[in-house]
Motif scaffolding. Structure first.
Motif, PDB file in Angstrom:
ATOM      1  N   GLN A  81     -55.743 -11.835 130.841  1.00 19.35           N
ATOM      2  CA  GLN A  81     -56.500 -13.082 130.821  1.00 19.35           C
ATOM      3  C   GLN A  81     -57.448 -13.071 132.009  1.00 19.35           C
ATOM      4  O   GLN A  81     -57.030 -12.795 133.138  1.00 19.35           O
ATOM      5  CB  GLN A  81     -55.570 -14.281 130.900  1.00 19.35           C
ATOM      6  N   GLY A  82     -58.715 -13.343 131.744  1.00 26.36           N
ATOM      7  CA  GLY A  82     -59.694 -13.310 132.818  1.00 26.36           C
ATOM      8  C   GLY A  82     -59.769 -11.906 133.384  1.00 26.36           C
ATOM      9  O   GLY A  82     -59.898 -10.931 132.655  1.00 26.36           O
ATOM     10  N   GLN A  83     -59.631 -11.793 134.695  1.00 25.61           N
ATOM     11  CA  GLN A  83     -59.684 -10.484 135.346  1.00 25.61           C
ATOM     12  C   GLN A  83     -58.285  -9.979 135.723  1.00 25.61           C
ATOM     13  O   GLN A  83     -58.164  -9.076 136.542  1.00 25.61           O
ATOM     14  CB  GLN A  83     -60.569 -10.555 136.584  1.00 25.61           C
ATOM     15  N   GLN A  84     -57.251 -10.529 135.085  1.00 20.95           N
ATOM     16  CA  GLN A  84     -55.886 -10.152 135.431  1.00 20.95           C
ATOM     17  C   GLN A  84     -55.102  -9.729 134.196  1.00 20.95           C
ATOM     18  O   GLN A  84     -55.431 -10.112 133.080  1.00 20.95           O
ATOM     19  CB  GLN A  84     -55.165 -11.320 136.089  1.00 20.95           C
ATOM     20  N   ALA A  85     -54.044  -8.959 134.442  1.00 15.67           N
ATOM     21  CA  ALA A  85     -53.157  -8.554 133.358  1.00 15.67           C
ATOM     22  C   ALA A  85     -51.741  -8.414 133.910  1.00 15.67           C
ATOM     23  O   ALA A  85     -51.537  -8.216 135.111  1.00 15.67           O
ATOM     24  CB  ALA A  85     -53.611  -7.237 132.737  1.00 15.67           C
ATOM     25  N   PHE A  86     -50.792  -8.511 133.014  1.00 13.83           N
ATOM     26  CA  PHE A  86     -49.383  -8.361 133.344  1.00 13.83           C
ATOM     27  C   PHE A  86     -48.765  -7.450 132.298  1.00 13.83           C
ATOM     28  O   PHE A  86     -49.002  -7.618 131.106  1.00 13.83           O
ATOM     29  CB  PHE A  86     -48.700  -9.733 133.341  1.00 13.83           C
ATOM     30  N   LEU A  87     -48.008  -6.449 132.762  1.00 12.71           N
ATOM     31  CA  LEU A  87     -47.371  -5.487 131.853  1.00 12.71           C
ATOM     32  C   LEU A  87     -45.884  -5.394 132.165  1.00 12.71           C
ATOM     33  O   LEU A  87     -45.491  -5.450 133.326  1.00 12.71           O
ATOM     34  CB  LEU A  87     -47.954  -4.087 132.049  1.00 12.71           C
ATOM     35  N   THR A  88     -45.067  -5.231 131.134  1.00 10.73           N
ATOM     36  CA  THR A  88     -43.676  -4.858 131.340  1.00 10.73           C
ATOM     37  C   THR A  88     -43.533  -3.433 130.847  1.00 10.73           C
ATOM     38  O   THR A  88     -44.214  -3.020 129.903  1.00 10.73           O
ATOM     39  CB  THR A  88     -42.700  -5.787 130.603  1.00 10.73           C
ATOM     40  N   TRP A  89     -42.657  -2.661 131.501  1.00  7.73           N
ATOM     41  CA  TRP A  89     -42.584  -1.236 131.213  1.00  7.73           C
ATOM     42  C   TRP A  89     -41.209  -0.672 131.517  1.00  7.73           C
ATOM     43  O   TRP A  89     -40.388  -1.303 132.178  1.00  7.73           O
ATOM     44  CB  TRP A  89     -43.633  -0.464 132.013  1.00  7.73           C
ATOM     45  N   GLU A  90     -41.018   0.540 131.025  1.00  2.00           N
ATOM     46  CA  GLU A  90     -39.875   1.364 131.386  1.00  2.00           C
ATOM     47  C   GLU A  90     -40.421   2.662 131.954  1.00  2.00           C
ATOM     48  O   GLU A  90     -41.346   3.242 131.396  1.00  2.00           O
ATOM     49  CB  GLU A  90     -39.007   1.687 130.173  1.00  2.00           C
ATOM     50  N   PHE A  91     -39.855   3.082 133.062  1.00  3.59           N
ATOM     51  CA  PHE A  91     -40.185   4.374 133.650  1.00  3.59           C
ATOM     52  C   PHE A  91     -38.997   5.276 133.370  1.00  3.59           C
ATOM     53  O   PHE A  91     -37.896   5.038 133.846  1.00  3.59           O
ATOM     54  CB  PHE A  91     -40.438   4.241 135.155  1.00  3.59           C
ATOM     55  N   ARG A  92     -39.210   6.298 132.569  1.00  2.00           N
ATOM     56  CA  ARG A  92     -38.150   7.222 132.172  1.00  2.00           C
ATOM     57  C   ARG A  92     -38.376   8.558 132.869  1.00  2.00           C
ATOM     58  O   ARG A  92     -39.511   9.028 132.963  1.00  2.00           O
ATOM     59  CB  ARG A  92     -38.126   7.379 130.667  1.00  2.00           C
ATOM     60  N   PHE A  93     -37.287   9.160 133.328  1.00  2.00           N
ATOM     61  CA  PHE A  93     -37.390  10.411 134.086  1.00  2.00           C
ATOM     62  C   PHE A  93     -36.015  11.056 134.178  1.00  2.00           C
ATOM     63  O   PHE A  93     -35.001  10.455 133.848  1.00  2.00           O
ATOM     64  CB  PHE A  93     -37.927  10.144 135.492  1.00  2.00           C
TER      65      PHE A  93
END
Length: 152
Positions: A81-93
């Motif tokens: 939204q606008g100039q911002q963003a929000f992400l949810t994630w998984e880091f797998r390793f």
């Protein structure tokens, strides 16, 4: 009057799609594209690092490839939204030593884009104690004991 890439919903979606694609296809080879995703003076902060600029951000990613095997990000959700963003994630390793099997850290990222759609602020949020330390031999048992004690 000139308009920026982010003046439209399509511009925000394009910037967000480029960022998600960068992370989901991250490799030592793809790090060369960092400048297309991050602004030169971008700020990056996670539970272990707080740096500014391409060279410092690049060093964090290069170090990740040294520390763990087969690192990959899976973006679960994203909203801009606008100039911002929000992400949810998984880091797998996979850890190179200490723990066998694939590991997973769950977290979230808040980013702010410049007018060209490049990231200028990147802030990761994840619980290092729960998501990382508790999975390590010896230290993990101690961390779980501390968590149980604090929940009483």
């Amino acid at each position: 009057m000139s308009t920026s890439m982010l003046d439209t919903t399509e511009g925000v979606e394009a910037a967000l799609a480029r960022l998600v694609g960068f992370y989901e296809h991250l490799s030592l080879e793809s790090l060369a594209q960092l400048g297309a995703v991050y602004a030169p003076g971008a700020q990056f902060k996670d539970p272990f690092n707080e740096v500014v600029g391409h060279a410092a951000i690049l060093a964090i990613f290069e170090h990740m490839f040294v520390q763990v095997d087969t690192p990959r990000f899976v973006v679960l959700e994203s909203v801009g939204q606008g100039q911002q963003a929000f992400l949810t994630w998984e880091f797998r390793f996979r850890m190179k030593r200490l723990v066998s099997g694939e590991q997973c850290i769950r977290g979230a990222t808040h980013v702010r884009f410049d007018t060209q759609g490049r990231v200028v602020v990147h802030r990761d949020y994840w619980d290092a104690a729960e998501e990382l330390y508790e999975k390590l031999p010896l230290l993990g048992g101690f961390m779980r004991m501390l968590r149980r004690a604090s929940q009483r």
